[in-house]
Design a protein around this motif. Structure first.
Motif, PDB file in Angstrom:
ATOM      1  N   ARG A  73     -35.100  66.099  34.615  1.00 34.45           N
ATOM      2  CA  ARG A  73     -34.726  65.731  35.984  1.00 34.45           C
ATOM      3  C   ARG A  73     -34.755  64.210  36.172  1.00 34.45           C
ATOM      4  NH1 ARG A  73     -39.971  67.438  36.204  1.00 34.45           N
ATOM      5  NH2 ARG A  73     -41.468  66.274  37.516  1.00 34.45           N
ATOM      6  N   TRP A  74     -35.781  63.529  35.629  1.00 39.93           N
ATOM      7  CA  TRP A  74     -35.850  62.084  35.761  1.00 39.93           C
ATOM      8  C   TRP A  74     -34.812  61.364  34.892  1.00 39.93           C
ATOM      9  CZ3 TRP A  74     -37.647  59.805  39.748  1.00 39.93           C
ATOM     10  CH2 TRP A  74     -38.682  60.373  40.482  1.00 39.93           C
ATOM     11  N   PHE A 134     -36.069  57.626  30.154  1.00 41.46           N
ATOM     12  CA  PHE A 134     -35.403  57.217  31.393  1.00 41.46           C
ATOM     13  C   PHE A 134     -34.621  55.922  31.175  1.00 41.46           C
ATOM     14  CE2 PHE A 134     -35.104  54.943  35.370  1.00 41.46           C
ATOM     15  CZ  PHE A 134     -34.841  55.916  36.325  1.00 41.46           C
TER      16      PHE A 134
END
Length: 255
Positions: A73-74, A134
């Motif tokens: 999700r990140w 990320f």
């Protein structure tokens, strides 16, 4: 209409290749430019067809349970932030400079595909934490928003080499991340009025069909065997773009 049909055919082939190994934009962007679409609009229109295509492949993988939404999700948010920034910067660049810069990127893509390591289907331990993943995904997302071709391969290689995923799972998560970058880039491009809808919509339909075929092929056979095709096509398309007497890079090099 013949041009639109031809571009739709290119989008189908590109979608199939993109679902397997990434790099479908190596076909669609130069094809759009050869049809007379400006460099920025070519990238924007490619985002339209690419969003539908990668979305279709992403759903195919998701239905089979290959995507870990909790873990990614990140990275998905990072991908969208990077892509939005890249697409914004793209619209500030002079189109003449971009027309000369694209062959350089295509040559870089060919070198990348030749040098990239072989990939395994076996999951391994991740070499980077969530913050590192990320940052890597956001950087690739910026590239996708700015240009795009080869993004799928960059994502897949990063997820295998650094994220510890096996090849098929890496391809599945690549489709998820690439859908996020394409969607964000498309929204920025639409806001800038750069999408050629009459061309992009037929290409989007063809891309959906190509991505579906490629996704099911990847799940069954893996994503191997496409890289040599991408190398040949990227070099061939570079020659095609440089054959244009008006290309700034050609003029600078005095071809």
């Amino acid at each position: 209409m013949d041009i639109i049909a031809l571009l739709a055919g290119v989008a189908f082939i590109a979608g199939f290749i993109d679902a397997l190994a990434g790099g479908g934009g190596l076909l669609t962007i130069p094809a759009l430019m050869a049809a007379g679409v400006s460099p920025v609009s070519a990238i924007a229109t490619n985002k339209l067809q690419g969003t539908f295509g990668t979305g279709s492949a992403f759903l195919a993988f998701a239905r089979k349970g290959h995507i870990d939404f909790q873990r990614f999700r990140w990275p998905a948010i990072g991908a969208m932030i990077g892509a939005g920034a890249g697409s914004y910067v793209l619209q500030l660049i002079d189109s003449g400079f971009l027309a000369g810069f694209i062959p350089v990127l295509l040559i870089a893509m060919a070198i990348y595909f030749l040098a990239a390591p072989d990939m395994s289907d076996v999951d391994r331990h991740s070499r980077v934490g969530m913050a590192g993943l990320f940052a890597i995904v956001a950087t690739i997302g910026f590239y996708d928003g700015f240009f795009g071709p080869g993004t799928g391969s960059f994502f897949t290689t990063a997820l295998v080499a650094l994220g510890g995923l096996g090849l098929v799972r890496a391809i599945a998560h690549t489709k998820f991340l690439n859908f996020c970058t394409n969607m964000m880039s498309l929204l920025v491009m639409i806001a800038g009025g750069k999408v050629v809808w009459i061309i992009g919509l037929p290409m989007a339909l063809a891309s959906i069909l190509g991505n579906q075929a490629g996704a099911h092929t990847a799940m069954r056979f893996g994503g191997k065997g496409v890289r040599p095709v991408l190398v040949v096509m990227s070099l061939a398309l570079t020659v095609k773009l440089l054959s244009d007497p008006a290309n700034p890079l050609r003029m600078m090099l005095h071809f």
